[in-house]
Design a protein around this motif. Structure first.
Motif, PDB file in Angstrom:
ATOM      1  N   PHE A   1      -4.754  -1.095 -21.651  1.00 21.16           N
ATOM      2  CA  PHE A   1      -5.890  -0.190 -21.706  1.00 21.16           C
ATOM      3  C   PHE A   1      -5.925   0.863 -20.594  1.00 21.16           C
ATOM      4  O   PHE A   1      -6.649   1.840 -20.721  1.00 21.16           O
ATOM      5  N   ALA A   2      -5.199   0.664 -19.504  1.00 27.19           N
ATOM      6  CA  ALA A   2      -5.283   1.628 -18.396  1.00 27.19           C
ATOM      7  C   ALA A   2      -3.927   1.856 -17.751  1.00 27.19           C
ATOM      8  O   ALA A   2      -3.795   1.781 -16.535  1.00 27.19           O
ATOM      9  N   PRO A   3      -2.877   2.167 -18.548  1.00 26.71           N
ATOM     10  CA  PRO A   3      -1.547   2.324 -17.958  1.00 26.71           C
ATOM     11  C   PRO A   3      -1.282   3.705 -17.373  1.00 26.71           C
ATOM     12  O   PRO A   3      -0.350   3.873 -16.599  1.00 26.71           O
ATOM     13  N   GLY A   4      -2.085   4.694 -17.735  1.00 32.51           N
ATOM     14  CA  GLY A   4      -1.790   6.076 -17.365  1.00 32.51           C
ATOM     15  C   GLY A   4      -2.180   6.432 -15.947  1.00 32.51           C
ATOM     16  O   GLY A   4      -2.613   5.582 -15.156  1.00 32.51           O
ATOM     17  N   ASN A   5      -2.067   7.721 -15.638  1.00 29.96           N
ATOM     18  CA  ASN A   5      -2.389   8.215 -14.284  1.00 29.96           C
ATOM     19  C   ASN A   5      -3.892   8.435 -14.153  1.00 29.96           C
ATOM     20  O   ASN A   5      -4.368   9.560 -13.929  1.00 29.96           O
ATOM     21  N   ILE A   6      -4.627   7.358 -14.315  1.00 28.26           N
ATOM     22  CA  ILE A   6      -6.102   7.447 -14.302  1.00 28.26           C
ATOM     23  C   ILE A   6      -6.698   6.662 -13.145  1.00 28.26           C
ATOM     24  O   ILE A   6      -7.890   6.390 -13.138  1.00 28.26           O
ATOM     25  N   TRP A   7      -5.876   6.337 -12.158  1.00 25.79           N
ATOM     26  CA  TRP A   7      -6.351   5.530 -11.044  1.00 25.79           C
ATOM     27  C   TRP A   7      -6.437   6.358  -9.773  1.00 25.79           C
ATOM     28  O   TRP A   7      -5.535   7.140  -9.475  1.00 25.79           O
ATOM     29  N   ASN A   8      -7.531   6.191  -9.053  1.00 29.80           N
ATOM     30  CA  ASN A   8      -7.676   6.771  -7.714  1.00 29.80           C
ATOM     31  C   ASN A   8      -7.493   5.674  -6.672  1.00 29.80           C
ATOM     32  O   ASN A   8      -7.934   4.536  -6.873  1.00 29.80           O
ATOM     33  N   VAL A   9      -6.839   6.044  -5.575  1.00 32.63           N
ATOM     34  CA  VAL A   9      -6.701   5.129  -4.445  1.00 32.63           C
ATOM     35  C   VAL A   9      -7.411   5.754  -3.251  1.00 32.63           C
ATOM     36  O   VAL A   9      -7.160   6.920  -2.914  1.00 32.63           O
ATOM     37  N   VAL A  10      -8.305   5.006  -2.624  1.00 33.78           N
ATOM     38  CA  VAL A  10      -9.039   5.489  -1.457  1.00 33.78           C
ATOM     39  C   VAL A  10      -8.681   4.624  -0.258  1.00 33.78           C
ATOM     40  O   VAL A  10      -8.674   3.383  -0.351  1.00 33.78           O
ATOM     41  N   LEU A  11      -8.349   5.281   0.856  1.00 34.89           N
ATOM     42  CA  LEU A  11      -8.094   4.590   2.114  1.00 34.89           C
ATOM     43  C   LEU A  11      -9.371   4.662   2.935  1.00 34.89           C
ATOM     44  O   LEU A  11      -9.830   5.746   3.303  1.00 34.89           O
ATOM     45  N   ALA A  12      -9.965   3.509   3.210  1.00 33.83           N
ATOM     46  CA  ALA A  12     -11.293   3.453   3.843  1.00 33.83           C
ATOM     47  C   ALA A  12     -11.142   3.339   5.351  1.00 33.83           C
ATOM     48  O   ALA A  12     -11.287   2.247   5.925  1.00 33.83           O
TER      49      ALA A  12
ATOM     50  N   PRO B   1      -5.350  10.722  -5.687  1.00 37.13           N
ATOM     51  CA  PRO B   1      -5.754  10.657  -7.091  1.00 37.13           C
ATOM     52  C   PRO B   1      -4.558  10.488  -8.027  1.00 37.13           C
ATOM     53  O   PRO B   1      -3.395  10.607  -7.626  1.00 37.13           O
ATOM     54  N   ASP B   2      -4.860  10.207  -9.283  1.00 37.89           N
ATOM     55  CA  ASP B   2      -3.879  10.244 -10.377  1.00 37.89           C
ATOM     56  C   ASP B   2      -2.708   9.279 -10.174  1.00 37.89           C
ATOM     57  O   ASP B   2      -1.547   9.612 -10.436  1.00 37.89           O
ATOM     58  N   VAL B   3      -3.004   8.083  -9.715  1.00 38.73           N
ATOM     59  CA  VAL B   3      -1.982   7.054  -9.572  1.00 38.73           C
ATOM     60  C   VAL B   3      -1.842   6.330 -10.913  1.00 38.73           C
ATOM     61  O   VAL B   3      -2.819   6.120 -11.639  1.00 38.73           O
ATOM     62  N   SER B   4      -0.633   5.922 -11.260  1.00 36.89           N
ATOM     63  CA  SER B   4      -0.396   5.293 -12.557  1.00 36.89           C
ATOM     64  C   SER B   4      -0.834   3.839 -12.559  1.00 36.89           C
ATOM     65  O   SER B   4      -0.838   3.159 -11.525  1.00 36.89           O
TER      66      SER B   4
ATOM     67  N   VAL C   1       0.843  -1.205   0.000  1.00 29.85           N
ATOM     68  CA  VAL C   1       0.000   0.000   0.000  1.00 29.85           C
ATOM     69  C   VAL C   1       0.875   1.252   0.000  1.00 29.85           C
ATOM     70  O   VAL C   1       0.619   2.217  -0.743  1.00 29.85           O
ATOM     71  N   GLU C   2       1.925   1.263   0.824  1.00 30.48           N
ATOM     72  CA  GLU C   2       2.813   2.434   0.889  1.00 30.48           C
ATOM     73  C   GLU C   2       3.451   2.691  -0.477  1.00 30.48           C
ATOM     74  O   GLU C   2       3.566   3.836  -0.912  1.00 30.48           O
ATOM     75  N   ASN C   3       3.863   1.639  -1.163  1.00 25.79           N
ATOM     76  CA  ASN C   3       4.458   1.811  -2.489  1.00 25.79           C
ATOM     77  C   ASN C   3       3.432   2.324  -3.495  1.00 25.79           C
ATOM     78  O   ASN C   3       3.764   3.095  -4.401  1.00 25.79           O
ATOM     79  N   LEU C   4       2.200   1.904  -3.333  1.00 29.67           N
ATOM     80  CA  LEU C   4       1.144   2.341  -4.246  1.00 29.67           C
ATOM     81  C   LEU C   4       0.906   3.841  -4.162  1.00 29.67           C
ATOM     82  O   LEU C   4       0.669   4.504  -5.179  1.00 29.67           O
ATOM     83  N   ILE C   5       0.972   4.414  -2.942  1.00 29.31           N
ATOM     84  CA  ILE C   5       0.661   5.841  -2.754  1.00 29.31           C
ATOM     85  C   ILE C   5       1.907   6.645  -2.416  1.00 29.31           C
ATOM     86  O   ILE C   5       1.810   7.792  -1.953  1.00 29.31           O
ATOM     87  N   SER C   6       3.077   6.081  -2.672  1.00 25.76           N
ATOM     88  CA  SER C   6       4.347   6.715  -2.286  1.00 25.76           C
ATOM     89  C   SER C   6       4.467   8.137  -2.842  1.00 25.76           C
ATOM     90  O   SER C   6       4.198   8.385  -4.024  1.00 25.76           O
ATOM     91  N   GLY C   7       4.882   9.046  -1.949  1.00 29.09           N
ATOM     92  CA  GLY C   7       5.120  10.432  -2.349  1.00 29.09           C
ATOM     93  C   GLY C   7       3.877  11.283  -2.437  1.00 29.09           C
ATOM     94  O   GLY C   7       3.964  12.471  -2.780  1.00 29.09           O
ATOM     95  N   GLU C   8       2.712  10.726  -2.165  1.00 24.88           N
ATOM     96  CA  GLU C   8       1.460  11.485  -2.251  1.00 24.88           C
ATOM     97  C   GLU C   8       0.853  11.635  -0.861  1.00 24.88           C
ATOM     98  O   GLU C   8       0.957  10.740  -0.025  1.00 24.88           O
TER      99      GLU C   8
END
Length: 876
Positions: A707-718, A665-668, A643-650
């Protein structure tokens, strides 16, 4: 309205009636009928044109295409169906149902008009359409297609063929019902009867040419289908083109799809079905199924095959319907306390040791002598069946009452089971004669109030019930129905309607056949495929007046399989409903239906061969980690690091949502791929594993890369704003993610869980699919159902994917009302996630979400037992 206007409208109404009659008698289109009346009857053109316009407007008002996924190119945007005729076949059918007091007739009228309007226009010679209607197990599909038949012949169809399963008992039951309800009267010429199937027809041309309506109810058997093909071939093409054919394929997922393991081969029944369809010059093929998984896996590029290329639609069930979700619960979403939706308290678990005694030996010779004693659980089920029947009799319900015993598909043990059950009935009848009703009184005390909230009739007194038990035992019939038995489960009213029947069998009772008044099922058989398992659940259906009495005895684990299948069924139905009235065609919809990676196998391998050549999509699909290994703290630390690597630096930012939800937002897409590769779930989490034939994880990764390699992913911490577990005492604790301390969630586990295998069944909440979309964007759009939320994500999600992370407390507690739940048995907090794939379209404006199910051809080692029933496979 002026007097002249009223006169003009009267003339217009008369002209509309003439146009409708001309359509039916001359077999013309709406426009052609209007022109015919102008030319031949000398009527004022303006009156005819206005009548034509009003009929077109009324036709559009029927909304044929609403509530369906259609290929608009094959329809041309035109709605040919004008609604049911007065005094036609539909009127007679409706009157019969009204006399019986059948509920839901307004809905039936609406749904049958929708399906009829999706058929090929019978007045356009040469037009053909193929479609699929998805119902529910034991939900009234026969009633629906009987209504469609009635409306279709009123509208111009002349030849009706009903393909009714693979067993004689289902064909006979369907023939009897349709003969009573639709195929009656001098205008019908039936090529089959309840006692005989389709033989060679020597005068086919004369029959079709001279009879108003021709019908046949045919078993899906190579011999019978060959007879049908030969008959159609003998009819001249020009005549057959003017005699539109309607083919209703009941239980369309059984035998119809090609079950050969290689594309170049075609299974025998599928080949015969193709031959039948090829002979139809004008008409429609409509498959009805509650489990159409195999049908949508038919290669849509095979024009000769029976993929529903023109339409797919669904039938709704009434609130009184008992389906998998109502009986077993739903493995889908969780409520605020982290619990899944429970089922009713009508399911009883057969102890494993008892179930094992009923499993017959593998050697065929040994099975002939297999005669185990009845286990205690089966004796309990028998006692409740007698009590439940007595309760129904005390309530004034004097119709059929049935019990199903299904322990094996092998035929030899069925007769031994009948002898045992008959002996038990005699033993208890003797005891009752001695005024010993202790067995039944114990069952009364144990069962009567466990589903009392569902009752629509009051419970009689024990004294009233006990007085009826002797008569129930005296009238009891024990019937064996299988491919080799001489007996058949017979609900013919001529043999009486106040009957109490215990049916023992296997495959012949496992699909399509309705067990009238079914109140108790004892079931130890299982299957690894969605469709077979769902179809074996004969206990689904409507139970008017005895909603509190049905009980289901199943082996441990089978109840959870059915709860999961309730989720799969909901997913499939919601998938279809979410794209109804959109620009997606059935071909694209078929692709989307096939995008449920992992879990149980969808259908038999030999029905999925075309998945090698048909691309499958992941667009707009969702998955969640529900099975974790909580025994090793290192796994939790590794998942936290993922998880930390997924949102690293944000820096996670707050979301405007209840609780403490944060967004990055805007995770690759590459980070999402790395996260999926790094996360460690339990090996049984099939969708996140490559230890399957489908290589699920690799397929998902390849899809994201393409089909979805760009910065079009959002990560939500619930996170959770609540500090306490449901007991109000236990603190749930916190977990740190992205430098922020989050409140942990309460997620209890199933009672079968261990520290090494934590089975949550579900971890995501209903609104999580759209939690990253500001509510202001979708405003008042409906969001109560999964289909609603999918529409919102598709319309307002801007093509973004979503990963939701769930910190789960090691102090999670089950609520006191959760029968199937327990406290989480681990000292480590856990990390879980759900993933929602973005809705993606490519430059061709087709759904660009394609991956291959399987990379290698595989020949199955054994046939699917559903398509090859017990016995020799030719249930003659």
């Amino acid at each position: 309205m002026s007097q002249n206007a009223a006169v003009d409208q009267t003339m217009i109404d008369l002209t509309k009636h003439l146009i409708e009659e001309t359509i039916n008698t001359k077999r013309l289109s709406l426009g052609g009928a209007a022109e015919f009346i102008k030319d031949s009857m000398g009527m004022a053109p303006e009156i005819v044109d206005e009548a034509h316009r009003q009929l077109e407007e009324e036709s559009r008002a029927i909304s044929t295409f609403s509530g369906a996924v259609v290929d608009s190119h094959s329809y041309g945007g035109q709605n040919w169906y004008l609604g049911p005729r007065d005094n036609g076949q539909w009127s007679k059918y409706l009157e019969l149902l009204e006399r019986k007091g059948t509920p839901g007739l307004e809905k039936l009228d609406e749904e049958t008009s929708r399906v009829t309007g999706l058929l090929a226009n019978p007045h356009n010679p040469g037009e053909k359409r193929k479609g699929m209607v998805m119902g529910n197990v034991q939900s009234g599909k026969t009633r629906n297609f009987a209504g469609v038949i009635a409306k279709a012949v009123d509208a111009g169809y002349r030849f009706v063929i009903v393909l009714s399963g693979m067993h004689n008992n289902l064909r006979e039951q369907t023939q009897t019902r349709l003969t009573e309800q639709v195929f009656s009267g001098s205008e019908w010429y039936s090529l089959t009867q309840s006692i005989y199937d389709l033989d060679l027809v020597t005068n086919a041309t004369q029959v079709v040419e001279n009879q108003p309506f021709v019908c046949a109810v045919v078993k899906k058997n190579t011999k019978r289908l060959a007879n049908l093909t030969r008959m159609l071939k003998e009819i001249p093409d020009n005549l057959l083109k003017l005699r539109p054919v309607l083919i209703i394929d009941d239980e369309a997922d059984q035998a119809t799809p090609n079950s050969m393991a290689q594309r170049a081969n075609i299974s025998a029944i599928n080949r015969r079905m193709r031959e039948v369809w090829a002979q139809v010059e004008t008409g429609s093929y409509v498959g009805y199924s509650a489990t159409p998984f195999a049908n949508v896996l038919i290669d849509p590029d095979e024009d000769e095959d029976l993929f529903p290329s023109d339409f797919i639609t669904t039938l709704a069930t009434g609130p009184e319907y008992f389906g998998a979700r109502r009986v077993f619960g739903l493995a889908d979403t969780v409520d605020d306390n982290g619990e899944t939706e429970p089922g009713l308290d009508m399911v009883r678990i057969i102890p494993a040791a008892e179930a094992e005694t009923l499993f017959p030996p593998s050697d065929a010779g040994d099975r002939d002598f297999f005669d185990p004693p009845l286990p205690a659980s089966l004796r309990d089920a028998f006692a409740w069946f007698i009590v439940a029947t007595a309760i129904r009799r005390a309530r004034g319900q004097m119709g059929y009452s049935s019990m199903l015993i299904h322990t094996t598909h092998y035929t030899a043990p069925h007769e031994a089971m009948r002898r045992r059950v008959t002996a038990l009935a005699k033993e208890l009848e003797t005891r009752v004669g001695w005024r010993d009703l202790a067995t039944f009184e114990h069952s009364w005390n144990d069962e009567t109030n466990r589903v009392a909230q569902e009752a629509t009739m009051p419970l009689p007194t024990w004294d009233d019930v006990r007085s009826r038990i002797p008569a129930v035992l005296a009238e009891l019939e024990v019937v064996v129905d299988n491919a080799k038995s001489e007996d058949r489960l017979d609900y013919d009213p001529a043999n009486g309607t106040e009957r109490t029947i215990i049916a023992i069998g296997g495959g012949t009772l496992a699909r399509g056949l309705t067990l009238e008044g079914l109140s108790v099922s004892y079931f130890t058989r299982t299957s690894s495929t969605y469709d077979t398992l769902m179809q074996m659940g004969r206990w689904f259906g409507y139970r008017p007046g005895y909603e509190d009495l049905p009980r289901v005895w199943v082996t441990e684990g089978l109840d959870q399989d059915y709860a999961f299948l309730a989720r799969v069924e909901d997913d499939l139905r919601e998938e279809i409903e979410s794209v109804q009235d959109s620009d997606l065609t059935p071909e694209e919809m078929g692709v989307r239906i096939r995008t449920h990676p992992g879990r149980l196998q969808i259908t038999a391998d030999n029905k999925m061969y075309s998945a090698e050549v048909v691309q499958l999509g992941l667009s707009d699909t969702a998955n969640q980690t529900t099975i974790l290994d909580g025994s090793d703290p290192r796994l939790t630390r590794a998942n936290l690091q993922a998880v930390e690597n997924l949102i690293s630096g944000e820096a996670p930012q707050p979301l405007n949502r209840r609780g403490k939800y944060l967004i990055v937002p805007d995770v690759s897409g590459q980070r999402v791929i790395t996260f999926l590769q790094s996360f460690r779930a339990h090996p049984d989490q099939k969708w996140l594993s490559n230890r399957t034939k489908q290589n699920n994880l690799d397929n998902m990764i390849h899809w994201i890369q393409e089909f979805a390699p760009g910065n079009i992913w959002n990560v939500v911490l619930a996170g959770n704003s609540r500090a306490m577990a449901p007991d109000g005492i236990t603190a749930l604790g916190t977990m740190t993610m992205g430098g922020i301390e989050l409140g942990c969630l309460n997620r209890s586990v199933l009672r079968t869980s261990t520290p090494e295998r934590l089975d949550f069944k579900a971890i995501m909440s209903p609104g999580d699919r759209i939690c990253d979309i500001p509510p202001a964007e979708y405003g008042d759009a409906p969001r109560d159902t999964k289909a609603d939320r999918r529409r919102i994500r598709r319309s307002y999600g801007h093509g973004r994917g979503l990963v939701v992370i769930y910190p789960i407390s090691s102090h999670s507690r089950a609520s006191s009302e959760a029968r199937e739940r327990m406290d989480i048995p681990t000292e480590e907090n856990q990390v879980a996630f759900s993933i929602f794939m973005p809705s993606i379209r490519d430059a061709d404006d087709r759904d660009g979400t394609f991956v291959s199910v399987r990379r290698t051809w595989e020949i199955p080692t054994a046939p699917d037992d559903e398509d090859f029933p017990e016995g020799d496979g030719d249930d003659e």
